[in-house]
Write a protein that holds these residues in place. Structure first.
Motif, PDB file in Angstrom:
ATOM      1  N   ILE A 130       0.877  -1.174   0.000  1.00  7.38           N
ATOM      2  CA  ILE A 130       0.000   0.000   0.000  1.00  7.38           C
ATOM      3  C   ILE A 130       0.913   1.222   0.000  1.00  7.38           C
ATOM      4  CG2 ILE A 130      -1.789   1.276   1.239  1.00  7.38           C
ATOM      5  CD1 ILE A 130      -2.692  -1.352   2.474  1.00  7.38           C
ATOM      6  N   PRO A 131       1.015   1.945  -1.110  1.00  5.83           N
ATOM      7  CA  PRO A 131       1.924   3.096  -1.150  1.00  5.83           C
ATOM      8  C   PRO A 131       1.653   4.077  -0.018  1.00  5.83           C
ATOM      9  CG  PRO A 131       1.125   2.571  -3.349  1.00  5.83           C
ATOM     10  CD  PRO A 131       0.336   1.711  -2.397  1.00  5.83           C
ATOM     11  N   ARG A 132       2.705   4.632   0.537  1.00  5.12           N
ATOM     12  CA  ARG A 132       2.584   5.512   1.707  1.00  5.12           C
ATOM     13  C   ARG A 132       1.823   6.791   1.401  1.00  5.12           C
ATOM     14  NH1 ARG A 132       8.035   8.255   3.551  1.00  5.12           N
ATOM     15  NH2 ARG A 132       6.682  10.047   3.790  1.00  5.12           N
ATOM     16  N   ASP A 133       1.790   7.211   0.122  1.00 10.17           N
ATOM     17  CA  ASP A 133       1.077   8.439  -0.249  1.00 10.17           C
ATOM     18  C   ASP A 133      -0.370   8.177  -0.648  1.00 10.17           C
ATOM     19  OD1 ASP A 133       3.376   9.892   0.220  1.00 10.17           O
ATOM     20  OD2 ASP A 133       4.007   9.921  -1.877  1.00 10.17           O
ATOM     21  N   SER A 134      -0.863   6.945  -0.437  1.00  9.85           N
ATOM     22  CA  SER A 134      -2.257   6.625  -0.767  1.00  9.85           C
ATOM     23  C   SER A 134      -3.189   7.571  -0.030  1.00  9.85           C
ATOM     24  CB  SER A 134      -2.570   5.179  -0.380  1.00  9.85           C
ATOM     25  OG  SER A 134      -1.796   4.263  -1.122  1.00  9.85           O
ATOM     26  N   TYR A 135      -4.132   8.167  -0.774  1.00  8.40           N
ATOM     27  CA  TYR A 135      -5.052   9.166  -0.217  1.00  8.40           C
ATOM     28  C   TYR A 135      -6.320   8.457   0.231  1.00  8.40           C
ATOM     29  CZ  TYR A 135      -6.982  13.928   0.185  1.00  8.40           C
ATOM     30  OH  TYR A 135      -7.495  15.122   0.636  1.00  8.40           O
ATOM     31  N   VAL A 136      -6.471   8.270   1.543  1.00 10.65           N
ATOM     32  CA  VAL A 136      -7.585   7.505   2.092  1.00 10.65           C
ATOM     33  C   VAL A 136      -8.200   8.260   3.262  1.00 10.65           C
ATOM     34  CG1 VAL A 136      -6.517   5.308   1.418  1.00 10.65           C
ATOM     35  CG2 VAL A 136      -6.093   6.227   3.710  1.00 10.65           C
ATOM     36  N   ARG A 137      -9.315   7.733   3.743  1.00  7.78           N
ATOM     37  CA  ARG A 137      -9.962   8.336   4.899  1.00  7.78           C
ATOM     38  C   ARG A 137      -9.348   7.775   6.175  1.00  7.78           C
ATOM     39  NH1 ARG A 137     -13.979  11.461   5.028  1.00  7.78           N
ATOM     40  NH2 ARG A 137     -14.544  10.938   2.859  1.00  7.78           N
ATOM     41  N   VAL A 138      -8.831   8.658   6.995  1.00 14.73           N
ATOM     42  CA  VAL A 138      -8.281   8.279   8.302  1.00 14.73           C
ATOM     43  C   VAL A 138      -9.352   8.574   9.339  1.00 14.73           C
ATOM     44  CG1 VAL A 138      -6.481   8.694  10.019  1.00 14.73           C
ATOM     45  CG2 VAL A 138      -5.919   8.776   7.575  1.00 14.73           C
ATOM     46  N   PRO A 139      -9.903   7.574  10.027  1.00 13.95           N
ATOM     47  CA  PRO A 139     -10.998   7.808  10.980  1.00 13.95           C
ATOM     48  C   PRO A 139     -10.695   8.925  11.976  1.00 13.95           C
ATOM     49  CG  PRO A 139     -10.673   5.460  10.661  1.00 13.95           C
ATOM     50  CD  PRO A 139      -9.549   6.147   9.939  1.00 13.95           C
ATOM     51  N   PRO A 311      -1.292   8.669  -9.883  1.00  9.29           N
ATOM     52  CA  PRO A 311      -0.211   9.019  -8.960  1.00  9.29           C
ATOM     53  C   PRO A 311       0.140  10.499  -9.093  1.00  9.29           C
ATOM     54  CG  PRO A 311       0.691   7.958 -10.898  1.00  9.29           C
ATOM     55  CD  PRO A 311      -0.805   7.978 -11.086  1.00  9.29           C
ATOM     56  N   GLY A 312       0.668  11.078  -8.027  1.00 13.45           N
ATOM     57  CA  GLY A 312       1.160  12.451  -8.109  1.00 13.45           C
ATOM     58  C   GLY A 312       0.094  13.514  -8.237  1.00 13.45           C
ATOM     59  N   VAL A 313      -1.106  13.265  -7.683  1.00 13.99           N
ATOM     60  CA  VAL A 313      -2.165  14.276  -7.689  1.00 13.99           C
ATOM     61  C   VAL A 313      -1.905  15.257  -6.557  1.00 13.99           C
ATOM     62  CG1 VAL A 313      -4.638  14.684  -7.464  1.00 13.99           C
ATOM     63  CG2 VAL A 313      -3.810  12.628  -8.637  1.00 13.99           C
ATOM     64  N   VAL A 314      -1.962  16.553  -6.858  1.00 12.14           N
ATOM     65  CA  VAL A 314      -1.712  17.583  -5.843  1.00 12.14           C
ATOM     66  C   VAL A 314      -3.029  17.952  -5.161  1.00 12.14           C
ATOM     67  CG1 VAL A 314      -0.831  19.892  -5.382  1.00 12.14           C
ATOM     68  CG2 VAL A 314       0.253  18.460  -7.133  1.00 12.14           C
ATOM     69  N   VAL A 315      -3.066  17.814  -3.840  1.00 13.10           N
ATOM     70  CA  VAL A 315      -4.238  18.125  -3.049  1.00 13.10           C
ATOM     71  C   VAL A 315      -3.854  19.182  -2.026  1.00 13.10           C
ATOM     72  CG1 VAL A 315      -5.935  17.244  -1.395  1.00 13.10           C
ATOM     73  CG2 VAL A 315      -5.252  15.846  -3.356  1.00 13.10           C
ATOM     74  N   GLY A 316      -4.646  20.244  -1.937  1.00 16.17           N
ATOM     75  CA  GLY A 316      -4.352  21.315  -0.998  1.00 16.17           C
ATOM     76  C   GLY A 316      -4.250  20.812   0.430  1.00 16.17           C
ATOM     77  N   GLY A 317      -3.175  21.144   1.098  1.00 16.33           N
ATOM     78  CA  GLY A 317      -2.965  20.739   2.480  1.00 16.33           C
ATOM     79  C   GLY A 317      -2.359  19.363   2.634  1.00 16.33           C
ATOM     80  N   ALA A 318      -2.306  18.591   1.534  1.00 20.90           N
ATOM     81  CA  ALA A 318      -1.753  17.232   1.615  1.00 20.90           C
ATOM     82  C   ALA A 318      -0.553  17.043   0.713  1.00 20.90           C
ATOM     83  CB  ALA A 318      -2.829  16.201   1.271  1.00 20.90           C
ATOM     84  N   GLY A 319      -0.382  17.925  -0.288  1.00 19.84           N
ATOM     85  CA  GLY A 319       0.730  17.784  -1.218  1.00 19.84           C
ATOM     86  C   GLY A 319       0.435  16.743  -2.282  1.00 19.84           C
TER      87      GLY A 319
END
Length: 348
Positions: A130-139, A311-319
């Motif tokens: 699971i790539p470390r930069d995976s954009y998921v929901r953290v409870p 991959p490599g999508v830029v999200v505000g506040g997350a990079g």
């Protein structure tokens, strides 16, 4: 006059003499076999006694951590066993000289550099990165990179995040640190890694030619952390992480270590000092996990990455973040829940 020549023995006398000789020979062989069986019995007792003593010694040194919690909405248990394998990038315990030598900087955070799920069951085993930069929901924290879950709430929150993102129930947890990885590889006297092309990354310290080569602990850490010079970025790195993890497990269970107490003791000591497991795991579970990893090394299983859409999508506040291919990810994790053969993917 000379002594009279005795008459030749009769045929019956020769038969009796031969029979006595044969019985003496058989008795000697029986005594020999009895001695061999006695020696073997003693050796078996010593092996089992030594094995029990080693087991008690290892179990007493195993470090445990609260990593698996019970909460509402937790995924139901599937078929097979799922390990969550984590590489922590904590710099705790590293001297300034060690941080410089290992190229890990002075970041005081505690994110996870490696996140993998190992599934063992009727098929596989399968090792899923699971790539470390995976954009998921953290409870409790909204959508973030998955490696930040550890910093937000430690092993329990990371395990819950992985369960919620994958739909898999995590049964076991194991975590190793930077320094722990280095010490285990050095205790193994290095690991042999094969590169398709040269790898050079100034930030991790990686500088390797193409081809097969022996790596010590420092080099293995640089190899597994390199990503900035890799055109595949985090995807390329997780492949190297899987290969190194499998190589270490294979080395630990190789006959040259596993059957040699003079090698096994220092390797086991380094591994037990490096790893933390969940409160329900023991030495037997760790050995089983190692065997699954060794099987993957030998081609008896598969190592894959969660299918990626962007991959490599830029999200505000997350990079820069990495978004999964939702359809491909669902198919992969459903197969693991059902303990079916996993589908193929371009990311693998």
């Amino acid at each position: 006059m000379g002594q009279p020549i005795p008459p030749p023995p009769s045929s019956s006398a020769l038969y009796r003499a031969g029979r006595r000789a044969r019985w003496r020979g058989r008795g000697g062989r029986r005594r020999l076999w009895r001695r061999i069986l006695v020696v073997l019995s003693v050796l078996v007792v010593l092996v089992f006694a030594g094995g029990a003593a080693l087991y008690v010694w290892a179990d007493g040194r195993l470090r445990q951590v609260a990593a698996i919690g019970d909460y509402a909405g937790r995924p139901a248990a599937g078929k097979g066993t799922n390990w969550l394998l984590v590489g922590s990038d904590s710099r705790a315990g590293l001297t300034p000289a060690q941080r410089e030598e290992l190229h890990v900087g002075n970041d005081g955070g505690r994110n996870t550099d490696t996140v993998m799920v190992l599934h063992s069951g009727g098929h596989g085993p399968y090792l899923v990165s699971i790539p470390r930069d995976s954009y998921v929901r953290v409870p409790g924290h909204g959508r973030r990179k998955i490696n930040e879950a550890y910093a937000d709430g430690g092993p329990k929150l990371l395990t819950r995040t992985v369960e919620q993102a994958t739909g898999l129930r995590i049964d076991r947890y194991a975590e190793v640190s930077f320094l722990g990885l280095v010490r285990v590889v050095d205790a193994l006297h290095g690991v042999r890694m094969c590169l398709d092309k040269p790898l050079k990354d100034a930030r991790s310290g990686a500088d390797f030619r193409a081809g097969c080569q022996e790596m010590n602990g420092r080099q293995a850490l640089a190899y597994t952390r390199a990503r900035y010079s890799d055109p595949e970025g985090d995807i390329g790195r997780v492949r190297r992480q899987r290969r190194l993890t499998a190589a270490v497990a294979g080395g630990m269970l190789g006959s040259g270590v596993y059957l040699n107490p003079f090698r096994w003791m220092p390797v086991a000591g380094a591994a037990l000092s490096a790893v933390r497991v969940d409160e329900g795991a023991g030495v037997a579970e760790l050995v089983g996990m190692g065997r699954s990893m060794k099987k993957i090394t030998g081609g008896g299983g598969r190592a894959v990455t969660v299918p990626v859409a962007r991959p490599g999508v830029v999200v505000g506040g997350a990079g820069d973040v990495l978004e999964w291919d939702e359809r491909g990810a669902r198919r992969l994790f459903q197969a693991l829940r059902d303990d079916d053969p996993i589908p193929t993917s371009d990311n693998n």
